[in-house]
Design an enzyme around this catalytic site. Structure first.
Site, PDB file in Angstrom:
ATOM      1  N   THR A 176       7.938  25.779 -24.522  1.00  0.00           N
ATOM      2  CA  THR A 176       7.605  25.633 -23.104  1.00  0.00           C
ATOM      3  C   THR A 176       7.557  24.185 -22.658  1.00  0.00           C
ATOM      4  OG1 THR A 176       6.340  27.692 -23.150  1.00  0.00           O
ATOM      5  CG2 THR A 176       5.869  26.168 -21.351  1.00  0.00           C
ATOM      6  N   VAL A 211       0.850  -1.193   0.000  1.00  0.00           N
ATOM      7  CA  VAL A 211       0.000   0.000   0.000  1.00  0.00           C
ATOM      8  C   VAL A 211       0.883   1.240   0.000  1.00  0.00           C
ATOM      9  CG1 VAL A 211      -1.836   1.256   1.180  1.00  0.00           C
ATOM     10  CG2 VAL A 211      -1.765  -1.248   1.303  1.00  0.00           C
ATOM     11  N   GLY A 212       0.924   1.910  -1.152  1.00  0.00           N
ATOM     12  CA  GLY A 212       1.691   3.142  -1.267  1.00  0.00           C
ATOM     13  C   GLY A 212       0.778   4.357  -1.259  1.00  0.00           C
ATOM     14  N   THR A 257       6.125   7.829  -5.153  1.00  0.00           N
ATOM     15  CA  THR A 257       5.625   9.179  -4.900  1.00  0.00           C
ATOM     16  C   THR A 257       6.767  10.053  -4.397  1.00  0.00           C
ATOM     17  OG1 THR A 257       3.482   8.236  -4.325  1.00  0.00           O
ATOM     18  CG2 THR A 257       3.871  10.510  -3.697  1.00  0.00           C
ATOM     19  N   ASN A 280      -0.522   4.267  -5.265  1.00  0.00           N
ATOM     20  CA  ASN A 280      -1.095   3.003  -5.735  1.00  0.00           C
ATOM     21  C   ASN A 280      -0.964   1.899  -4.693  1.00  0.00           C
ATOM     22  OD1 ASN A 280      -1.832   3.696  -8.523  1.00  0.00           O
ATOM     23  ND2 ASN A 280       0.368   3.925  -8.855  1.00  0.00           N
ATOM     24  N   ASP A 326       7.385   0.134   3.526  1.00  0.00           N
ATOM     25  CA  ASP A 326       7.819   0.007   2.138  1.00  0.00           C
ATOM     26  C   ASP A 326       9.337  -0.036   2.034  1.00  0.00           C
ATOM     27  OD1 ASP A 326       7.918   2.659   3.037  1.00  0.00           O
ATOM     28  OD2 ASP A 326       7.500   3.499   1.052  1.00  0.00           O
ATOM     29  N   ARG A 327      10.003   0.764   2.841  1.00  0.00           N
ATOM     30  CA  ARG A 327      11.461   0.793   2.806  1.00  0.00           C
ATOM     31  C   ARG A 327      12.049  -0.465   3.433  1.00  0.00           C
ATOM     32  NH1 ARG A 327      12.556   7.272   3.568  1.00  0.00           N
ATOM     33  NH2 ARG A 327      14.687   6.724   2.986  1.00  0.00           N
ATOM     34  N   THR A 331      -0.252  -2.011  -4.914  1.00  0.00           N
ATOM     35  CA  THR A 331       0.172  -3.064  -5.831  1.00  0.00           C
ATOM     36  C   THR A 331       0.051  -4.409  -5.129  1.00  0.00           C
ATOM     37  OG1 THR A 331       2.486  -2.698  -5.208  1.00  0.00           O
ATOM     38  CG2 THR A 331       1.692  -1.605  -7.190  1.00  0.00           C
TER      39      THR A 331
END
Length: 255
Positions: free
Chosen positions: A185, A8-9, A133, A12, A110-111, A14
């Protein structure tokens, strides 16, 4: 007998499915939308079925999450639709690495899962780059000790800040232009974002190596890494399934 791994990020969620030691399917959904336990459960079951997998074959679930406010509904969906209690990556769980930072409990799950997989699969010392993110850089030494971590804005965050805070700049596709020498631009923004991002990745990794005083393997993961990976030689391996592999390793150690 299948293991469902859920990462769970902030952007998203995954999901990966293991049959034994083989990753047999993966899919993703957005994190931002609030969902009930039934919505989570039905979505996950439907995704499994589309991949040709039977939800009834899922016997175990492990979750790595950095978004606490969805966990109540997500945990209940696992209990209701897969009839099991999910294993949560967090304090007290066996990982196979030691975390030696000022406040180990503050390190995101996550890390942890990325560091576990990188160390177990690629060996130490290793720097793990996660292009999500946020872009994170974590160092695990040769003895499996997590010693240092750096957190930077992801390229998408930087892009949104650029066009969100400057009234005359448009929202653009983030991709590398043919040249850094832009004449309009859109390509000027693409050049600044992508070349600047590549430069920051290389500088951070090279400075980490210099201050640590050892050369080490660099492993990258995360979908946004594809923007710069073809254009730098500081990263040796790209492993999009690193989080799934880390959760599988942790699950096996605790089961």
């Amino acid at each position: 007998m299948s293991l469902l791994t859920i990462d769970v990020g902030n952007t998203n969620i995954t999901l990966g499915v293991y049959d034994g030691d083989n990753l047999v399917g993966s899919f993703r959904m957005t994190t931002k939308s609030p969902r009930t336990s039934d919505e989570f459960g039905i979505a996950m079951c439907n995704m499994l079925q589309v991949k040709g997998l039977d939800p009834k074959d899922v016997t175990d679930v492990i979750i790595s999450s950095v978004v606490p406010n969805i966990m109540y509904s997500l945990n209940n969906s696992i209990r209701k639709y897969f009839n099991c209690e999910p294993m949560i990556v967090g304090p007290g769980i066996k990982t196979g690495i030691s975390i030696h930072i000022d406040n180990p409990k503050s390190l995101g799950a996550d890390r942890i899962v990325d560091a576990v997989a990188a160390y177990q699969i690629y060996g130490g010392p290793v720097i793990v780059c996660d292009f999500g993110t946020a872009t994170t850089y974590d160092y695990v030494n040769e003895k499996g000790v997590f010693e240092y971590g750096i957190t930077a804005p992801g390229i998408e965050i930087s892009g949104k800040a650029l066009w969100g805070q400057a009234a005359q700049l448009p929202e653009i596709e983030i991709k590398k232009p043919d040249s850094i020498l832009a004449k309009n631009t859109v390509t000027s923004m693409q050049a600044g974002l992508v070349y600047g991002y590549i430069g920051s990745v290389e500088y951070i990794i090279n400075t980490m190596k210099k201050e640590i005083g050892v050369d080490c393997t660099v492993v990258a993961t995360g979908g946004l890494g594809r923007v710069c990976l073809p254009y730098t030689d500081v990263i040796q391996y790209y492993d999009p399934d690193l989080a799934f592999k880390g959760m599988k390793i942790i699950f096996d150690k605790n089961k």
